[in-house]
Design a protein around this motif. Sequence first.
Motif: not given
Length: 419
Positions: A147-149, A295-296, A314-317, A338-341
């Motif tokens: 995941d992130m980090g 991002a977050v 488009a919710e990539g996060a 909206v493309l939901p996460d």
Amino acid sequence: MSTFSGPVFDMAKTQFEAIADYIDIPHHERPRILLPKRAITVTCPIHRDDGTVAVFEGYRVQHHLTFGPTKGGTRYAADVDLGEVTALAIWMSWKCALAGLPYGGAKGGIAVDPYSLSRRELEALSRRYMQEMIPFVGPHTDVPAPDMGTNEQVMAWFMDTYSMYQGATVPEVVTGKPVSVGGTVGRREATGRGVAHLVARAMEHLNINPRGATAIVQGYGNVGSVSALTLAEMGVKILGVSDHTACYFDPSGLDLGAIEQHVAKHGVLAGYSEAGLFDPKELLIQPCDILVPAAVERVIDAATAAKLRCRILAEGANGPTTPDADLVLAQRQDEIFVLPDILCNSGGVIVSYFEWVQDIQRLFWEENEVKERANQILDRAFHQVLDRVKRDRVTNRTAAMAIGVEKVRDGKRKRGLFP
């Protein structure tokens, strides 16, 4: 007082309650569906390079094991807390159910800035965290991922640590590993490619020609960069990109190749150029056809949602849009698709599932097979959401979450309550 709290958990709970009202889940059933089966908090001491000892807090939340093991990433970030990890695990459950994967949701994390650690310290912390998690994870219990980090290297350290304690190599204990130690081709790019694939499906649905379309990507990490590059390959012009160090915007289009070379060398956007520097707070509301928040959580609130000038969000996060913002977007449903996460960024967990299957079978697929199978699952989920929207006249997010929550509720009902 509940163990689970904080703004991100409250957001996940608010979303769930709205869906529970929509599909008429009795109030007495809701806590069993929402609250996680297990939450683990550990302390991870390591020796720093200067000889001192530092202690970091780590977490792992397993939401439900109704369909199989839990699945989810491991996040290294300074502000990680139990509430955020719990929310991410809950969202992962709905995501896996929507995609039809035999998983429950999970998430892990360590409260640390990974950029503050040397490579040796990062390895020591990663191995200590996995060592603490060994009683609670496993190929048929909980399968971590990046995941992130975190990245492929961290997953290799996780796998090696677990394998040393088992006395045999167990590649299927984590996904997102390097291909050389049991990873699958296409996993690193899977989330970003999935975002771009679903954007392409949305453009088809809306009769938008990719050639001549424009996009802005907030969060130029793994997901954002691959999304941007894949969209550019389709003919989409990238107007703006940002990460935690810098933001660039050019209405005539950015040189994505040069940006990618800079990030590959330096790891961040900072220092790429003096030209095109832009206020990151203003990036989200610039006019474009496609906006990808990658991002977050909670970057689009109600005020920002009212100012958005994109056609596709488009919710990539995970969780980039707050519930208050969703109310605004519901009023703008004819303007913004909206493309939901839980749909938009599900390519990563889909290909993680493929990696897990390949590791168990010790039989690996070619990259075109991975991509084709992932796109089939994404297309199926996309059309299920559109059908639900048309049938019930609800928003895309409501439709996607309702499908996921209903599958989890049905699974729990069918299995019953033990003992």
